[in-house]
Write a protein that holds these residues in place. Sequence first.
Motif, PDB file in Angstrom:
ATOM      1  N   THR A   1       0.837  -1.203   0.000  1.00 33.99           N
ATOM      2  CA  THR A   1       0.000   0.000   0.000  1.00 33.99           C
ATOM      3  C   THR A   1       0.875   1.257   0.000  1.00 33.99           C
ATOM      4  OG1 THR A   1      -0.045  -0.161   2.403  1.00 33.99           O
ATOM      5  CG2 THR A   1      -1.922  -1.073   1.221  1.00 33.99           C
TER       6      THR A   1
ATOM      7  N   ASP B   1      -1.364   6.153   3.092  1.00 37.56           N
ATOM      8  CA  ASP B   1      -2.731   5.651   3.270  1.00 37.56           C
ATOM      9  C   ASP B   1      -2.750   4.827   4.561  1.00 37.56           C
ATOM     10  OD1 ASP B   1      -5.205   4.453   3.216  1.00 37.56           O
ATOM     11  OD2 ASP B   1      -4.861   3.327   1.357  1.00 37.56           O
ATOM     12  N   VAL B   2      -2.944   5.518   5.671  1.00 37.86           N
ATOM     13  CA  VAL B   2      -2.829   4.870   6.981  1.00 37.86           C
ATOM     14  C   VAL B   2      -3.832   3.737   7.135  1.00 37.86           C
ATOM     15  CG1 VAL B   2      -3.049   5.234   9.473  1.00 37.86           C
ATOM     16  CG2 VAL B   2      -1.857   6.927   8.069  1.00 37.86           C
ATOM     17  N   ALA B   3      -5.080   3.994   6.798  1.00 39.46           N
ATOM     18  CA  ALA B   3      -6.119   2.972   6.980  1.00 39.46           C
ATOM     19  C   ALA B   3      -5.844   1.751   6.111  1.00 39.46           C
ATOM     20  CB  ALA B   3      -7.489   3.558   6.654  1.00 39.46           C
ATOM     21  N   GLY B   4      -5.485   1.998   4.839  1.00 37.87           N
ATOM     22  CA  GLY B   4      -5.213   0.881   3.940  1.00 37.87           C
ATOM     23  C   GLY B   4      -4.010   0.072   4.391  1.00 37.87           C
ATOM     24  N   THR B   5      -2.971   0.754   4.871  1.00 43.48           N
ATOM     25  CA  THR B   5      -1.770   0.051   5.330  1.00 43.48           C
ATOM     26  C   THR B   5      -2.058  -0.755   6.592  1.00 43.48           C
ATOM     27  OG1 THR B   5      -0.357   1.778   4.385  1.00 43.48           O
ATOM     28  CG2 THR B   5       0.631   0.347   6.040  1.00 43.48           C
ATOM     29  N   VAL B   6      -2.817  -0.173   7.515  1.00 46.70           N
ATOM     30  CA  VAL B   6      -3.185  -0.886   8.745  1.00 46.70           C
ATOM     31  C   VAL B   6      -3.979  -2.143   8.413  1.00 46.70           C
ATOM     32  CG1 VAL B   6      -4.619  -0.760  10.820  1.00 46.70           C
ATOM     33  CG2 VAL B   6      -3.047   1.116  10.259  1.00 46.70           C
ATOM     34  N   GLU B   7      -4.938  -2.024   7.499  1.00 43.96           N
ATOM     35  CA  GLU B   7      -5.742  -3.195   7.119  1.00 43.96           C
ATOM     36  C   GLU B   7      -4.861  -4.287   6.523  1.00 43.96           C
ATOM     37  OE1 GLU B   7      -8.980  -4.042   7.459  1.00 43.96           O
ATOM     38  OE2 GLU B   7      -9.172  -2.280   8.760  1.00 43.96           O
TER      39      GLU B   7
ATOM     40  N   GLU C   1       1.031   7.061  13.062  1.00 41.93           N
ATOM     41  CA  GLU C   1      -0.397   6.747  13.069  1.00 41.93           C
ATOM     42  C   GLU C   1      -0.630   5.257  12.825  1.00 41.93           C
ATOM     43  OE1 GLU C   1      -3.005   9.512  10.903  1.00 41.93           O
ATOM     44  OE2 GLU C   1      -1.175  10.634  10.396  1.00 41.93           O
ATOM     45  N   ILE C   2       0.160   4.669  11.910  1.00 39.67           N
ATOM     46  CA  ILE C   2       0.020   3.233  11.614  1.00 39.67           C
ATOM     47  C   ILE C   2       0.305   2.418  12.863  1.00 39.67           C
ATOM     48  CG2 ILE C   2       1.053   1.315  10.337  1.00 39.67           C
ATOM     49  CD1 ILE C   2       1.533   3.386   8.031  1.00 39.67           C
TER      50      ILE C   2
ATOM     51  N   SER D   1      -2.449   2.933  15.566  1.00 41.48           N
ATOM     52  CA  SER D   1      -3.705   2.289  15.180  1.00 41.48           C
ATOM     53  C   SER D   1      -3.632   0.781  15.375  1.00 41.48           C
ATOM     54  CB  SER D   1      -4.028   2.629  13.725  1.00 41.48           C
ATOM     55  OG  SER D   1      -5.243   2.047  13.325  1.00 41.48           O
TER      56      SER D   1
ATOM     57  N   LYS E   1      -5.706  -1.768  18.020  1.00 43.44           N
ATOM     58  CA  LYS E   1      -6.458  -2.931  17.554  1.00 43.44           C
ATOM     59  C   LYS E   1      -5.846  -4.239  18.057  1.00 43.44           C
ATOM     60  CE  LYS E   1      -7.741  -0.480  13.291  1.00 43.44           C
ATOM     61  NZ  LYS E   1      -9.211  -0.450  13.400  1.00 43.44           N
TER      62      LYS E   1
END
Length: 744
Positions: free
Chosen positions: A115, A119-125, A153-154, A157, A161
């Motif tokens: 990723t 793109d923090v959200a995409g990388t975390v997912e 942030e990654i 996050s 989780k």
Amino acid sequence: MASGSVPASFTGLKSRDHHGLGTGFTKSCDFIRVSDLQRVKFRRAKVSVFRNSTNPGPETVELEPASDGSPLLVPRQKYCQSIHKTIRRKTCTVMVGNVALGSEHPIRIQTMTTTDTKDVAGTVEQVMRIADQGADIVRITVQGKKEADACFEIKNSLVQKNYNIPLVADIHFAPSVALRVAECFDKIRVNPGNFADRRAQFEKLEYTEEDYQKELEHIEQVFTPLVEKCKKYGRAMRIGTNHGSLSDRIMSYFGDSPRGMVESAFEYARICRKLDFHNFVFSMKASNPVVMVQAYRLLVADMNVLGWDYPLHLGVTEAGEGEDGRMKSAIGIGTLLMDGLGDTIRVSLTEPPEEEIDPCRRLANLGMRAAKLQKGVAPFEEKNRRYFDFQRRSGQLPVQKEGDEVDFRGVLHRDGSVLMSVSLDQLKAPEQLYKSLAAKLIVGMPFKDLATVDSILLRELPPLDDKDARLALKRLIDISMGVITPLSEQLTKPLPNALVLVTLKELSTGASTLLPGSTHLVVSVRGDEPQEELDILKTTDAIMILHDLPCAEEKTSRVHAARRLFEYLSENSLDFPVIHHIQFPKETHRDDLVIGAGTNAGALLVDGLGDGILLEAPGQDFDFLRNTSFNLLQGCRMRNTKTEYVSCPSCGRTLFDLQEISAEIREKTSHLPGVSIAIMGCIVNGPGEMADADFGYVGGAPGKIDLYVGKTVVQRGIAMERATDALIQLIKDHGRWVDPPAEE
């Protein structure tokens, strides 16, 4: 300076290094050319080295050419714990977050996100999916300040989780970014070729002693703050050399070589040790498995001299996709695992990162099992295998014997042979069989083509009255394809001009003398037999040997048994061609078959030991076995039967959809055997990573492609929608294009 040069610290430094650095550069050092060393007693010259004060090594080390006439000087010290069985190399423990690396721990498996790091959200997912698949560590590219800021942030996050998988920052050209991200990630990967040095221009540079020392001082100045920060925060580091991104300075002294790769990493390791930082691992990655294996071996041999015990991260970079990528990785990684080397691994595939975990785990399990059982053979002395540079042992190809009725010279191929096992059922449909063997058909008659199977093994002959089946075999024999059948079958249902498979016992009891004098013999050998049993080979006129160690053997290693066999053949001047015959159990998973073949045969072929492959796997698709066999030979840089692709696995730096573009390019160019094409998302690993490629398709900017010929960019900024056509035109302009074959 000539390739293969070594630092003068190998040739007479008498003072002690105050930091216990081991062999290294000091202000009084000079460089010695290989030609200068040849003026002294070269092969047995004793050479002074520093001792490591914390882990004393030998006072002296002997250097020798890797092989006769080779410019590469290597230590005489061994590169692995044992040459006759798999014993895991002892290392210190390196902590990456909460994961321990080293010989006291399991082989750790890892991958890398694809990723955009911003793109923090995409990388975390994606990291969570990777962790759920069972990876131990995940690497994320961090190319600039914005990406470094996103890393905080990654990390936060993921922690929220409840994902504590260690994160590694992949750093190129950005010391300041490394300093920033070291505050939140668990490990920093630095590339010695481009962390402090400029991007290589592939220029031959001349250095004075003072110039060279100034560059080393510059590296220390740039690198020291990162080392200090890693010490402060308890971070780990990977000093990860890439074959494709060595600096001009290193290449000017050591060439584009395994020696240059090792020296590049050691420059950084010496700084770490000077600052009393030891929480680091090494890697020596290349897209060519042969170069990769040689570099890791040289690294370990040099570390053994110095008394260093740092863990190893293994990987073949830009391996590609599908069976190709798995095979290249198995050849490189599996070879080293069989020698007990490797503490963490990555299988780099041009596929989603989650797809890398399963083959990675299979390889790690294979390596750990071999080490746990200490699989091997009885001790033997090894004098002839070349560990550090490729020298192929070419068996004597078949020659015509007096009285031969057909031409047997084609039953093996000079660049490596593929043999296949054929059943009686397949003989019932001759034309389909010919196609399965990749023969060309002209009016229903078979003819050999570029990638046609060379010989077949038929464990049961058709009855004497089955004229159709016997005619089908005769047509294969007439095109110089070998038909191998067991002695018992040939004695009871003789097939004219068949090659007869015999065991050492059948040779020693004289059973084979019941055959006509003009019969060509194929001898099956395990490799772990007592020497007195092998001695029957001295009186045998065989056309080839099949090295066949049953897979049911729990503690005997196929790799070590074969090395023992080749040592016996060399010591007795026996030049039989040797085919690696691997029989897999029923219902073997496809990935296990590819990885098992790549490891058990590839570990020998990368040393030039062997002349071909015969894979058997009940229930497996015939075309899959044939393609896997040819992939193995091509991955070991032997027989080139299709287009070769150097394809990176994608990461956050990638400037286009690598999987989609790779598929498009493969569809249009896969019919060009002998042509090598690099498909690279960016050029961060350096044009040198395309050293084996004839042409390169590289992301230069968003939506723009640069085209290369070898290491040289020839067209820049091509719009992506017409870049594939431009690549094809480039191949045509260089006279390497042929039109795809017409369908029959």
